[in-house]
Design an enzyme around this catalytic site. Structure first.
Site, PDB file in Angstrom:
ATOM      1  N   ASP A 102       0.840  -1.196   0.000  1.00 10.75           N
ATOM      2  CA  ASP A 102       0.000   0.000   0.000  1.00 10.75           C
ATOM      3  C   ASP A 102       0.875   1.247   0.000  1.00 10.75           C
ATOM      4  O   ASP A 102       2.019   1.199   0.456  1.00 10.75           O
ATOM      5  CB  ASP A 102      -0.858   0.076   1.274  1.00 10.75           C
ATOM      6  CG  ASP A 102      -1.772  -1.119   1.422  1.00 10.75           C
ATOM      7  OD1 ASP A 102      -2.102  -1.743   0.405  1.00 10.75           O
ATOM      8  OD2 ASP A 102      -2.140  -1.404   2.581  1.00 10.75           O
TER       9      ASP A 102
HETATM   10  N1  URA Z   1      -1.211  -5.939   3.886  1.00 11.94           N
HETATM   11  C1  URA Z   1      -1.681  -4.673   3.915  1.00 11.94           C
HETATM   12  O1  URA Z   1      -2.716  -4.404   4.506  1.00 11.94           O
HETATM   13  N2  URA Z   1      -0.984  -3.733   3.266  1.00 11.94           N
HETATM   14  C2  URA Z   1       0.166  -3.954   2.629  1.00 11.94           C
HETATM   15  O2  URA Z   1       0.759  -3.042   2.067  1.00 11.94           O
HETATM   16  C3  URA Z   1       0.650  -5.273   2.610  1.00 11.94           C
HETATM   17  C4  URA Z   1      -0.055  -6.248   3.249  1.00 11.94           C
END
Ligand code: URA
Length: 232
Positions: A102
């Site tokens: 993310d």
């Molecule tokens: N899980 C998440 O919620 N975000 C990420 O970036 C990776 C795994």
């Protein structure tokens, strides 16, 4: 593959620009002998302005992703590709992220132009563990470790439960979570499912590979030994 196409695919310029580089005698073999656009020469024997091809054949790299960068080639805002040499974005086959982090997640992100390797890494069969450090808004309740390990936790709007995951309580609001899947926003949704909220998330490891002392925002190519470590 003809050299003009190979160099254009590596992002050294359009075919027209690369053709000029040949005419200017800038492309040689390892011994300094001038090469021609239609020649076919082993990747390792080609020099551009006297330098070996950058990067060498096939490219897999590790980026220490800072927060605030999106895993996309065309979103608005800052992109993870902005942290790599601009030429890498012009490569064919394309250099893709191996899964995603993310925008607000930092840590270990892999890129590769090798489709088979990408599938080997993300394949559910490989079940490579991914380790995340999560800072939480609320102290852990105490039942999360058993619930995450149970293999019965169902995330909202999903139809199959999550595979067992390992939660280590580092401090009341700091958890180390190891998962073997890569569902959408999985870590944030797992903590949401137990009434908590992730305020900071960092991926520290995939398989046996960690960031080591690579500073945030920096990248390095992976070699065969790193890939052995990754799958090891
Ligand atoms: N899980 C998440 O919620 N975000 C990420 O970036 C990776 C795994």
């Amino acid at each position: 593959m003809k050299l003009v196409k190979l160099l254009a695919n590596l992002g050294y310029g359009s075919r027209k620009q690369v053709a000029w580089m040949f005419r200017e005698g800038r492309i040689t073999d390892a011994g300094g002998e001038v090469l021609y656009a239609d020649d076919r020469v082993a990747h390792a024997d080609i020099r551009v302005d006297g330098e070996p091809l950058d990067p060498p054949q096939g490219l897999t790299l590790l980026l220490h992703k800072p927060t605030g960068y999106t895993c996309s080639t065309k979103d608005t805002g800052r992109l993870v590709y902005d942290l790599l040499p601009p030429r890498f974005r012009l490569r064919a086959p394309a250099l893709s992220t191996v899964g995603r982090l993310d925008r607000d997640t930092s840590g270990l992100l892999l890129f590769t132009d090798d489709g088979q390797l990408l599938h080997r890494i993300i394949s559910p069969k490989a079940a490579l563990p991914k380790v995340y450090e999560a800072t939480l808004a609320q102290p852990l309740r105490g039942d999360e470790t058993a619930l995450f390990a149970s293999g019965t936790l169902m995330l909202e709007s999903e139809t199959t439960p999550l595979l067992p995951a390992t939660l280590e309580v580092v401090a009341p609001t700091h958890a180390r979570l190891t998962i073997v899947e890569g569902r959408y926003h999985q870590v944030r949704r797992m903590f949401a499912a137990v009434g908590n909220h992730v305020v900071a998330l960092h991926r520290s490891r995939i398989g046996g590979l960690s960031l080591g002392d690579l500073p945030e925002g920096q990248w390095r190519p992976l070699d065969a030994a790193d890939l052995t470590t990754l799958f090891g």
